[in-house]
Design a protein around this motif. Structure first.
Motif, PDB file in Angstrom:
ATOM      1  N   GLU A 200      -4.109  -1.215  15.603  1.00 18.12           N
ATOM      2  CA  GLU A 200      -4.882   0.007  15.811  1.00 18.12           C
ATOM      3  C   GLU A 200      -5.314   0.614  14.478  1.00 18.12           C
ATOM      4  OE1 GLU A 200      -4.419   3.609  18.847  1.00 18.12           O
ATOM      5  OE2 GLU A 200      -3.100   3.880  17.124  1.00 18.12           O
ATOM      6  N   LEU A 201      -4.400   0.663  13.519  1.00 13.55           N
ATOM      7  CA  LEU A 201      -4.744   1.188  12.195  1.00 13.55           C
ATOM      8  C   LEU A 201      -5.862   0.381  11.562  1.00 13.55           C
ATOM      9  CD1 LEU A 201      -1.259   2.093  10.736  1.00 13.55           C
ATOM     10  CD2 LEU A 201      -3.239   3.613  10.745  1.00 13.55           C
ATOM     11  N   ASP A 202      -5.787  -0.923  11.648  1.00 15.18           N
ATOM     12  CA  ASP A 202      -6.824  -1.769  11.049  1.00 15.18           C
ATOM     13  C   ASP A 202      -8.164  -1.588  11.743  1.00 15.18           C
ATOM     14  OD1 ASP A 202      -4.979  -2.735   9.253  1.00 15.18           O
ATOM     15  OD2 ASP A 202      -4.605  -4.611  10.321  1.00 15.18           O
ATOM     16  N   ALA A 203      -8.132  -1.385  13.074  1.00 16.86           N
ATOM     17  CA  ALA A 203      -9.379  -1.224  13.817  1.00 16.86           C
ATOM     18  C   ALA A 203     -10.013   0.145  13.571  1.00 16.86           C
ATOM     19  CB  ALA A 203      -9.119  -1.425  15.313  1.00 16.86           C
ATOM     20  N   VAL A 204      -9.197   1.194  13.504  1.00 18.84           N
ATOM     21  CA  VAL A 204      -9.718   2.550  13.364  1.00 18.84           C
ATOM     22  C   VAL A 204     -10.022   2.890  11.914  1.00 18.84           C
ATOM     23  CG1 VAL A 204      -9.147   5.009  13.631  1.00 18.84           C
ATOM     24  CG2 VAL A 204      -8.580   3.388  15.451  1.00 18.84           C
ATOM     25  N   VAL A 205      -9.150   2.500  10.999  1.00 19.18           N
ATOM     26  CA  VAL A 205      -9.270   2.897   9.594  1.00 19.18           C
ATOM     27  C   VAL A 205      -9.707   1.747   8.705  1.00 19.18           C
ATOM     28  CG1 VAL A 205      -8.053   3.960   7.635  1.00 19.18           C
ATOM     29  CG2 VAL A 205      -7.432   4.600   9.976  1.00 19.18           C
ATOM     30  N   GLY A 206      -9.193   0.544   8.968  1.00 18.56           N
ATOM     31  CA  GLY A 206      -9.471  -0.594   8.103  1.00 18.56           C
ATOM     32  C   GLY A 206      -8.503  -0.636   6.933  1.00 18.56           C
ATOM     33  N   LYS A 207      -8.792  -1.555   6.003  1.00 13.16           N
ATOM     34  CA  LYS A 207      -7.917  -1.743   4.844  1.00 13.16           C
ATOM     35  C   LYS A 207      -8.597  -1.371   3.524  1.00 13.16           C
ATOM     36  CE  LYS A 207      -5.066  -5.451   6.776  1.00 13.16           C
ATOM     37  NZ  LYS A 207      -4.544  -6.833   6.553  1.00 13.16           N
ATOM     38  N   GLU A 208      -9.757  -0.755   3.611  1.00 17.94           N
ATOM     39  CA  GLU A 208     -10.471  -0.413   2.377  1.00 17.94           C
ATOM     40  C   GLU A 208     -10.380   1.062   2.032  1.00 17.94           C
ATOM     41  OE1 GLU A 208     -11.770  -2.469   0.168  1.00 17.94           O
ATOM     42  OE2 GLU A 208     -10.985  -4.092   1.433  1.00 17.94           O
ATOM     43  N   ARG A 209      -9.671   1.807   2.837  1.00 19.66           N
ATOM     44  CA  ARG A 209      -9.397   3.217   2.528  1.00 19.66           C
ATOM     45  C   ARG A 209      -8.084   3.612   3.173  1.00 19.66           C
ATOM     46  NH1 ARG A 209     -10.285   6.925   6.630  1.00 19.66           N
ATOM     47  NH2 ARG A 209     -11.340   6.151   8.490  1.00 19.66           N
ATOM     48  N   LEU A 210      -7.504   4.701   2.705  1.00 16.48           N
ATOM     49  CA  LEU A 210      -6.249   5.183   3.264  1.00 16.48           C
ATOM     50  C   LEU A 210      -6.495   6.100   4.453  1.00 16.48           C
ATOM     51  CD1 LEU A 210      -4.347   5.965  -0.055  1.00 16.48           C
ATOM     52  CD2 LEU A 210      -3.817   4.132   1.558  1.00 16.48           C
ATOM     53  N   VAL A 211      -5.625   6.044   5.421  1.00 20.53           N
ATOM     54  CA  VAL A 211      -5.753   6.872   6.610  1.00 20.53           C
ATOM     55  C   VAL A 211      -5.694   8.352   6.219  1.00 20.53           C
ATOM     56  CG1 VAL A 211      -3.260   6.713   7.056  1.00 20.53           C
ATOM     57  CG2 VAL A 211      -4.810   7.300   8.917  1.00 20.53           C
TER      58      VAL A 211
ATOM     59  N   PRO B 238       3.570  -4.203  -0.146  1.00 24.63           N
ATOM     60  CA  PRO B 238       2.205  -3.668  -0.048  1.00 24.63           C
ATOM     61  C   PRO B 238       1.319  -4.584   0.795  1.00 24.63           C
ATOM     62  CG  PRO B 238       2.998  -3.632  -2.312  1.00 24.63           C
ATOM     63  CD  PRO B 238       3.988  -4.429  -1.547  1.00 24.63           C
ATOM     64  N   ARG B 239       0.450  -3.988   1.611  1.00 28.64           N
ATOM     65  CA  ARG B 239      -0.439  -4.777   2.460  1.00 28.64           C
ATOM     66  C   ARG B 239      -1.908  -4.418   2.268  1.00 28.64           C
ATOM     67  NH1 ARG B 239      -2.270  -2.349   7.232  1.00 28.64           N
ATOM     68  NH2 ARG B 239      -2.482  -4.382   8.238  1.00 28.64           N
ATOM     69  N   LEU B 240      -2.226  -3.507   1.354  1.00 30.89           N
ATOM     70  CA  LEU B 240      -3.607  -3.104   1.102  1.00 30.89           C
ATOM     71  C   LEU B 240      -4.063  -3.628  -0.251  1.00 30.89           C
ATOM     72  CD1 LEU B 240      -3.420   0.631   2.308  1.00 30.89           C
ATOM     73  CD2 LEU B 240      -4.246  -1.349   3.600  1.00 30.89           C
ATOM     74  N   PRO B 241      -5.364  -3.635  -0.506  1.00 33.86           N
ATOM     75  CA  PRO B 241      -5.857  -4.058  -1.819  1.00 33.86           C
ATOM     76  C   PRO B 241      -5.238  -3.235  -2.946  1.00 33.86           C
ATOM     77  CG  PRO B 241      -7.667  -3.897  -0.261  1.00 33.86           C
ATOM     78  CD  PRO B 241      -6.475  -3.321   0.431  1.00 33.86           C
ATOM     79  N   VAL B 242      -4.989  -3.868  -4.070  1.00 38.71           N
ATOM     80  CA  VAL B 242      -4.309  -3.221  -5.192  1.00 38.71           C
ATOM     81  C   VAL B 242      -5.071  -1.992  -5.678  1.00 38.71           C
ATOM     82  CG1 VAL B 242      -3.510  -3.538  -7.573  1.00 38.71           C
ATOM     83  CG2 VAL B 242      -3.220  -5.374  -5.902  1.00 38.71           C
ATOM     84  N   HIS B 243      -6.396  -2.031  -5.627  1.00 39.08           N
ATOM     85  CA  HIS B 243      -7.177  -0.924  -6.174  1.00 39.08           C
ATOM     86  C   HIS B 243      -6.945   0.380  -5.404  1.00 39.08           C
ATOM     87  CE1 HIS B 243     -10.302  -0.583  -3.000  1.00 39.08           C
ATOM     88  NE2 HIS B 243     -10.177  -1.903  -2.875  1.00 39.08           N
ATOM     89  N   LEU B 244      -6.544   0.293  -4.118  1.00 40.38           N
ATOM     90  CA  LEU B 244      -6.270   1.513  -3.363  1.00 40.38           C
ATOM     91  C   LEU B 244      -5.023   2.227  -3.891  1.00 40.38           C
ATOM     92  CD1 LEU B 244      -7.001   0.729   0.400  1.00 40.38           C
ATOM     93  CD2 LEU B 244      -8.280   2.175  -1.165  1.00 40.38           C
ATOM     94  N   TYR B 245      -4.003   1.464  -4.212  1.00 36.87           N
ATOM     95  CA  TYR B 245      -2.790   2.069  -4.773  1.00 36.87           C
ATOM     96  C   TYR B 245      -3.077   2.638  -6.155  1.00 36.87           C
ATOM     97  CZ  TYR B 245      -0.685  -0.729  -1.053  1.00 36.87           C
ATOM     98  OH  TYR B 245      -0.376  -1.284   0.156  1.00 36.87           O
ATOM     99  N   ALA B 246      -3.897   1.930  -6.917  1.00 38.35           N
ATOM    100  CA  ALA B 246      -4.231   2.406  -8.266  1.00 38.35           C
ATOM    101  C   ALA B 246      -5.051   3.684  -8.220  1.00 38.35           C
ATOM    102  CB  ALA B 246      -4.989   1.324  -9.028  1.00 38.35           C
ATOM    103  N   SER B 247      -5.852   3.851  -7.153  1.00 42.29           N
ATOM    104  CA  SER B 247      -6.746   5.007  -7.074  1.00 42.29           C
ATOM    105  C   SER B 247      -5.999   6.304  -6.822  1.00 42.29           C
ATOM    106  CB  SER B 247      -7.785   4.789  -5.968  1.00 42.29           C
ATOM    107  OG  SER B 247      -7.169   4.810  -4.684  1.00 42.29           O
ATOM    108  N   ILE B 248      -4.747   6.208  -6.354  1.00 36.90           N
ATOM    109  CA  ILE B 248      -3.992   7.439  -6.073  1.00 36.90           C
ATOM    110  C   ILE B 248      -2.884   7.632  -7.097  1.00 36.90           C
ATOM    111  CG2 ILE B 248      -4.492   7.479  -3.624  1.00 36.90           C
ATOM    112  CD1 ILE B 248      -1.768   6.194  -3.122  1.00 36.90           C
TER     113      ILE B 248
END
Length: 523
Positions: free
Chosen positions: A348-359, A513-523
Motif C-alpha cells: 500500500e505504501l509503495d502504491a500510494v506514496v512510492g519510493k521516490e519521496r517520503l510519506v 534501508p529500503r529507499l534510494p540513498v539520496h532520500l536519506y541524505a536529503s533529510i
C-alpha cells in the motif's frame, strides 16, 4: 496488611452510618445494583483490591466468572461500576454523558487543575475551552505542521544512522525506545518549541539524560493513573496511617523530575511575555506553551495561573507518549509473526506514496490498510485497561441497574476490544476486519467496539493530532526500512507484561534501508 486491617476497623464508625443509610435507601426504593462480589461491611472489597494485583486483572476475572457485562463492587463508601460491552458503554458515554461527566478526586490529579483530571464544573470548562479553541485549533495544527514533519524526518535519520553505524545485516533497533522517544521529542517540540531540554544531541533522536528522565517520569505517572489506591477511597491519613506512602513517593518523585525540567522553561517564557506586555508589543504564539502563557481574561490579566499551566503541560505530555508508541510497537510485533500483513502494508505504501519521496501527513487519508493495522493494535492491545473513571453526578440507571450518585464508572478497553460477541476471533490480529465497507478508515470508533480516543464530554479532543503523530511514526518506520526478526529469534513472543498491557519485553528488530540513498541524505 496489619495496618490495612487496623485502618478498616478504625473507620467502621465513620462510615457505618453513611453506608447503612445508603443501603436502606436502595432497599426501600427497590433499586438493584449491578451484580458483583460480596464485600465486608464498610470496607467493601478493599481487601480484595489489595490482595489482587494488578487490580485490572482481578476485575476482568470477576466479569468472566460472573458472566456479566456490567459489574459493581464497593471500595469503602464508593461504588465502582465496570462496563464491558459496547451497548452499555454507549449508554454511559452517549445517552447519559451529562450524568457521567465528572471525575473523582483521586490521589494523582495535579490539584484538579488540568482538563482531563478536573471534576465537572467551571475549572474543567475553562481548561477544555483552552484546549479545543486554542491549543488544538485547526489553525494551530496547521501552524505546527512543519515541526511535525521535521520530527518525522529526524525519526528516519536516527534509524538510518543506526543501520549505517553497524555491520550490514546486523542493525538491531529497539522499537520501543524509538517509538517512545519519537513521541517524547514530538510533544516537546510542539509544547516548548525545542526537542531537547538543554543543549542539543549529535543524533536527531538520541536521548540525553534529561530527555530520558522526562520520558521515564511521564510513563511513571501514566502507569500510576491506572492504579487503584486505598487512600482514594478511605482517608487513612486522618488516623495517622498512609498505606499508599510508597506509591505516592514514587509519583511525587516523577512530578519533582518534571518540575525540575519544565519550570525553568515555563518561567522564562512567562517573563518573556510579561516583558512584551509591558512594552505594548504583540508576541507570536510559536508553540503550545506560548498559547498557555499568553492567554488573557476580559480584564487583560493572565487567564491561567502558573499551577494551571504546569498541570496542563504534564496532562498534554502524558496523553502524547503512551498510546501511539504502544500501538506501533504492538503492531510491529504482530506483523513480524504475520508476514502477509507486513507485505500488504508495504504494498500500500509503495502504491500510494512510492519510493521516490517520503510519506507525509497528506498521504494518511489514503493509507487505509496502515490505519486498519493501527486500529487493530488499539483494539487488541490498549495501553490502559480502562478509560479514566467517570463519576455519576446523580442517581441514575444503566442497563436496568441502579447506579448511585458518586459512583465511579470504568469502561474496560480490554473487554470492549476483545469481546467475542462483537469480534470474530477477537485475540487474532486481523487488520482486514476494519476495512469492510469502509472507504475511508479512521482511527476513531463511533460505536465503542473498542476505545481509541474516547467519546463524549470527557473524550480526547486531540483526535486529529493523535492520528497524525501515530500514523507518521508507523508509516515512516514501515516505508523507510525493511524489518525482520533478529537472527537468533524464530518467533516474536506476544506476551503482555505481568503488571500492565505492554509487551513483556521491549521489541528488538533488525532494520535495513529500503529507499534510494539520496532520500536519506536529503533529510
Amino acid at each position: 496488611m496489619f495496618a490495612l486491617v487496623c485502618t478498616v476497623l478504625a473507620l467502621v464508625l465513620v462510615y457505618w452510618s453513611k453506608a447503612r443509610c445508603r443501603s436502606l435507601g436502595e432497599l426501600l426504593q427497590h433499586r438493584q445494583l449491578p451484580p458483583g462480589p460480596a464485600g465486608l461491611p464498610v470496607a467493601g472489597n478493599l481487601l480484595h483490591m489489595v490482595w489482587n494485583k494488578p487490580v485490572y486483572r482481578w476485575i476482568h476475572r470477576l466479569l468472566k466468572e460472573m458472566n456479566t457485562n456490567i459489574l459493581c463492587f464497593r471500595l469503602g463508601a464508593v461504588h465502582v461500576v465496570v462496563v464491558s460491552s459496547p451497548k452499555i458503554a454507549c449508554e454511559v458515554l452517549r445517552k447519559n454523558d451529562a450524568v457521567f461527566a465528572s471525575r473523582p478526586a483521586m490521589t494523582f490529579s495535579f490539584g484538579h487543575k488540568s482538563c482531563s483530571q478536573s471534576p465537572y464544573g467551571a475549572q474543567w470548562k475553562k481548561m477544555r475551552r483552552v484546549l479545543t479553541s486554542e491549543i488544538l485549533s485547526t489553525s494551530m495544527e496547521q501552524r505546527l505542521q512543519r515541526r511535525r514533519a521535521e520530527e518525522a524526518d529526524h525519526l528516519v535519520r536516527f534509524v538510518y544512522s543506526q543501520c549505517c553505524s553497524t555491520t550490514p545485516g546486523n542493525s538491531i533497533v529497539n522499537v520501543r525506545h524509538v517509538a517512545q522517544h519519537f513521541c517524547g521529542n514530538m510533544i516537546r517540540r510542539l509544547m516548548f518549541g525545542k526537542r531537547h531540554i538543554v543543549g542539543m544531541s549529535p543524533l536527531p533522536l538520541s536521548a540525553g539524560p534529561q530527555e530520558v528522565a522526562q520520558v521515564d517520569a511521564l510513563f511513571t505517572l501514566v502507569n500510576y493513573m491506572d492504579s487503584f489506591f486505598v487512600s482514594d477511597y478511605i482517608p487513612t491519613t486522618c488516623i495517622g496511617l498512609d498505606i499508599d506512602s510508597r506509591h505516592k513517593k514514587v509519583a511525587k518523585g516523577a512530578m519533582k523530575t518534571l518540575n525540575r525540567l519544565h519550570d525553568p522553561i515555563i518561567e522564562e517564557r512567562i517573563h518573556e511575555w510579561a516583558t512584551l506586555l509591558r512594552r505594548g508589543e504583540k508576541g507570536e504564539t510559536r508553540d503550545f506553551l506560548d498559547v498557555l502563557v499568553s492567554l488573557q481574561d476580559s480584564e487583560g490579566q493572565p487567564l491561567l495561573s502558573l499551577d494551571e499551566i504546569k498541570a496542563q503541560i504534564v496532562d498534554i505530555m502524558m496523553a502524547s507518549v503512551d498510546n501511539s508508541s504502544n500501538a506501533v510497537e504492538w503492531a510491529f510485533a504482530e506483523m513480524m509473526n504475520k508476514p502477509e500483513v507486513m507485505d500488504q502494508a508495504m504494498n500500500e505504501l509503495d502504491a500510494v506514496v512510492g519510493k521516490e519521496r517520503l510519506v507525509q501527513e497528506c498521504d494518511i487519508p489514503r493509507l487505509n490498510y496502515l490505519k486498519a493495522c493501527i486500529r487493530e493494535a488499539f483494539r487488541l492491545h490498549p495501553y490502559h485497561a480502562f478509560i479514566l473513571p467517570h463519576v455519576s453526578m446523580e442517581d441514575t440507571t444503566v442497563s436496568g441497574y441502579f447506579v448511585p450518585k458518586g459512583s465511579h464508572v470504568l469502561v474496560s478497553r480490554v473487554a470492549l476490544g476483545r469481546n467475542s460477541h462483537t469480534w470474530d476471533a477477537p485475540l487474532e490480529f486481523r487488520p482486514e476486519r476494519h476495512m469492510m465497507n469502509q472507504p475511508d478508515v479512521l482511527l476513531t470508533e463511533p460505536d465503542l467496539r473498542f476505545v481509541s480516543f474516547g467519546t463524549g464530554r470527557r473524550g480526547c479532543p486531540a483526535v486529529s493530532l493523535g492520528t497524525s503523530v501515530t500514523m507518521m511514526l508507523f508509516a515512516r518506520l514501515l516505508q523507510g526500512f525493511t524489518w525482520s526478526k533478529p537472527p537468533s529469534v524464530r518467533t516474536i513472543e506476544l506476551k503482555e507484561s505481568t503488571t500492565n498491557l505492554t509487551l513483556a519485553e521491549p521489541l528488538f528488530l533488525q532494520a535495513q534501508p529500503r529507499l534510494p540513498v539520496h532520500l536519506y541524505a536529503s533529510i
